[in-house]
Enzyme design. Structure first.
Site, PDB file in Angstrom:
ATOM      1  N   ASP A 246     -15.763 -12.311  -5.272  1.00  0.00           N
ATOM      2  CA  ASP A 246     -17.092 -11.810  -4.928  1.00  0.00           C
ATOM      3  C   ASP A 246     -17.510 -10.708  -5.882  1.00  0.00           C
ATOM      4  OD1 ASP A 246     -19.421 -11.623  -3.211  1.00  0.00           O
ATOM      5  OD2 ASP A 246     -18.575  -9.730  -2.472  1.00  0.00           O
TER       6      ASP A 246
ATOM      7  N   HIS B 167     -21.405 -10.735  -5.305  1.00  0.00           N
ATOM      8  CA  HIS B 167     -21.167  -9.441  -4.647  1.00  0.00           C
ATOM      9  C   HIS B 167     -21.883  -9.382  -3.297  1.00  0.00           C
ATOM     10  CE1 HIS B 167     -19.837  -5.124  -5.774  1.00  0.00           C
ATOM     11  NE2 HIS B 167     -19.736  -5.309  -4.474  1.00  0.00           N
ATOM     12  N   LEU B 168     -21.491 -10.313  -2.426  1.00  0.00           N
ATOM     13  CA  LEU B 168     -22.121 -10.433  -1.112  1.00  0.00           C
ATOM     14  C   LEU B 168     -21.335  -9.763   0.004  1.00  0.00           C
ATOM     15  CD1 LEU B 168     -23.216 -14.201  -1.166  1.00  0.00           C
ATOM     16  CD2 LEU B 168     -24.567 -12.186  -1.775  1.00  0.00           C
TER      17      LEU B 168
ATOM     18  N   GLU C 299     -20.878  -6.664 -13.963  1.00  0.00           N
ATOM     19  CA  GLU C 299     -21.893  -7.176 -13.047  1.00  0.00           C
ATOM     20  C   GLU C 299     -23.265  -6.656 -13.465  1.00  0.00           C
ATOM     21  OE1 GLU C 299     -20.915  -6.322  -8.987  1.00  0.00           O
ATOM     22  OE2 GLU C 299     -19.066  -7.499  -9.023  1.00  0.00           O
TER      23      GLU C 299
ATOM     24  N   ASP D 259       0.874  -1.179   0.000  1.00  0.00           N
ATOM     25  CA  ASP D 259       0.000   0.000   0.000  1.00  0.00           C
ATOM     26  C   ASP D 259       0.905   1.220   0.000  1.00  0.00           C
ATOM     27  OD1 ASP D 259      -1.603   2.240   0.732  1.00  0.00           O
ATOM     28  OD2 ASP D 259      -3.085   0.902   1.628  1.00  0.00           O
TER      29      ASP D 259
ATOM     30  N   ALA E 254     -21.159  -6.928   1.313  1.00  0.00           N
ATOM     31  CA  ALA E 254     -21.899  -6.076   2.256  1.00  0.00           C
ATOM     32  C   ALA E 254     -23.219  -6.698   2.690  1.00  0.00           C
ATOM     33  CB  ALA E 254     -22.166  -4.714   1.615  1.00  0.00           C
TER      34      ALA E 254
END
Length: 527
Positions: A257, A280-281, A262, A172, A283
């Protein structure tokens, strides 16, 4: 006094409406409307609370004659036309941290699913096969987890992984060594992470710098048998290259995910052995949905009732009195931050913002926030003056403000200095006519230039003929030079060339520029 009216147009936790009412707003919950119905209705409302279903287009905003704020319960704002909202004077807010724990836990869950082949083992067992010898897993204890991105979600994943007795390394650019020590992880460059990690998980936004960060070349650099997890954003991984790496066995397993397109109705990865996917789970937990709904209601109500601004994507926190004087300085500061971020963005440890002359008489906080927003916008599409200081603190970046009462060569000056592993790098700028931002120094070399549009930055040895060679190369490549700025330390020493271009420069032309005699650095810039 008339109460502000808020429309909740997507299904949301009912406590959100209760918060609006408690804080002095009127609320209507009307979900599932067509775009035409929303356009017909939106003119009655001061605030619009949405999730991902409602599309806030320019047509909707044109009809929103009273709208003051849009609140997105969640982080993604792809369904909001932010430029149109800004032009309309509508504040756009999101809730970037409400899903953090949920997304981090999903990443950990996928790590375990990969390590023990859980989906395949479940399907096999429920089919009555009992293939006990087929599913030989690996332990996560003692393995090295590589984090690409060590911000809010990445840091939570790191803490969970350390609890599992994994070793954690992180790439990072904004993570300082001190913050890494505090987190109990090791800061490394990307190549080192790829070579060492047994598991890799991505937690970075999708930007020009991070798009396909795991491309075919970088996947080839990974440790054989690596397992890869992406719960961040589609587009961070070259999906076709990942399939080939799975088919060859170089990558032992992958779990996604998120996908580049999409909803992902088709993908080259579907059906590939040792591949796991979820829709895309990240959240999708009850707790996360409650959190983001309550947060967006609190933020919007605070703005509508009290004027407070939190997590706004298109508005700085400024008082009405400060704004006219500070806006030109904020524009200058953001350009300087963007410049130094594009030229010296790796391994940043500290940043100093110095003001002198007329600038020293102003509130330095908006200037600092603008520098940080410019610095970090290359890595996050949602960074702005409101959240940039938080993102800097989160990564342990040492931010210093220095005020000089003296007046130097320029009546007003802003200098931005960053500390990197290669030493300090500094740029400085002033205002011409108190309104026009102008670069006046770059890395110790005096050079005056406007920072606008597409530009080309070159460091070269000061020698006869170079200007002709670079001009010829660009001309033969069909690239027109708008303005030409040159500076040097001394005759025959290091020189800097800063060109504004009418068109973006291709990688091929960049490569040819690097081959010119005496060239040390070539970098395309965009403002």
């Amino acid at each position: 006094m008339t109460k502000p009216r808020v429309l909740i147009s997507d299904k949301m936790d009912p406590n959100a409406a209760a918060i609006f009412r408690e804080r002095g707003c009127e609320v209507d919950e009307i979900t599932g409307e067509t775009p035409e119905q929303l356009i017909a209705r939106i003119g009655d409302y001061d605030g619009l609370a949405i999730r991902s279903s409602t599309k806030v287009t320019k047509a909707v905003l044109d009809a929103a004659t009273n709208l003051k704020v849009i609140g997105r319960a969640g982080i993604g704002v792809d369904n909001v036309d932010i430029p149109a909202a800004s032009a309309k004077g509508v504040v756009v807010m999101n809730t970037p941290f409400g899903n953090s724990i949920t997304t981090a836990e999903h990443a950990i869950a996928l790590i375990f699913a990969l390590a023990r082949q859980l989906p395949e083992a479940d399907a096999s067992t429920q089919a009555g096969k009992w293939e006990k010898n087929r599913f030989m897993g690996v332990e996560v204890t003692g393995k090295t987890l590589g984090l690409i991105g060590a911000g809010n979600i990445g840091s939570i994943v790191a803490s969970r992984a350390l609890g599992l007795r994994m070793k954690v390394v992180a790439f990072d650019p904004f993570l300082t060594p001190e913050r890494a020590v505090e987190m109990g992880i090791e800061k490394v460059d990307l190549d080192a992470l790829l070579a060492r990690a047994d598991f890799i998980t991505l937690h970075t936004p999708l930007t020009d710098q991070t798009r396909n960060i795991l491309n075919r070349e970088n996947l080839a650099k990974t440790k054989k048998g690596v397992r890869i997890v992406n719960c961040a954003r589609g587009g961070l991984i070259d999906e076709a290259a990942l399939k080939d790496a799975l088919d060859s066995g170089h990558v032992a397993g992958a779990a996604l995910d998120v996908f580049e397109t999409e909803p992902a109705k088709a993908s080259p990865l579907f059906g590939t052995p040792n591949f796991i996917c979820t829709p895309h789970l990240g959240a999708s937990t009850n707790e996360a949905q409650v959190n983001v709904a309550l947060q967006v209601a609190e933020q919007m109500a605070d703005y509508l009732v009290n004027g407070g601004v939190t997590n706004a994507l298109n508005m700085p926190s400024l008082s009405a009195e400060e704004a006219p004087k500070l806006r030109p300085y904020m524009a200058l500061a953001e350009k300087l931050g963007s410049l130094v971020g594009q030229l010296a963005h790796d391994n940043l440890t500290k940043i100093s913002i110095e003001v002198e002359g007329a600038a020293a008489q102003l509130n330095p906080k908006p200037i600092t926030a603008a520098v940080l927003a410019g610095l970090m916008k290359n890595y996050s599409q949602t960074v702005n003056m409101v959240n940039a200081p938080f993102l800097a603190r989160e990564r342990g970046l040492d931010v210093r403000e220095v005020r000089h009462d003296r007046e130097g060569v320029y009546h007003t000056l802003v200098r931005v200095t960053v500390g990197t592993s290669q030493g300090e790098r500094s740029v400085a700028g002033t205002l011409f006519g108190n309104t026009q931002p102008r670069l006046v120094e770059i890395f110790g070399i005096g050079i005056e230039a406007d920072l606008e549009g597409d530009m080309l930055y070159i460091v070269n040895e000061d020698a006869p003929g170079f200007i002709g060679r670079i001009g010829t190369l660009l001309g033969e490549s069909g690239i027109n030079i708008g303005t030409f700025h040159l500076g040097r330390r001394n005759a025959g020493g290091e020189a800097v060339l800063l060109l504004s271009l009418d068109n973006p420069i291709s990688q091929g032309v960049m490569a040819e520029a690097c081959k010119l005699p005496g060239v040390k650095t070539v970098k395309a810039l965009a403002f």
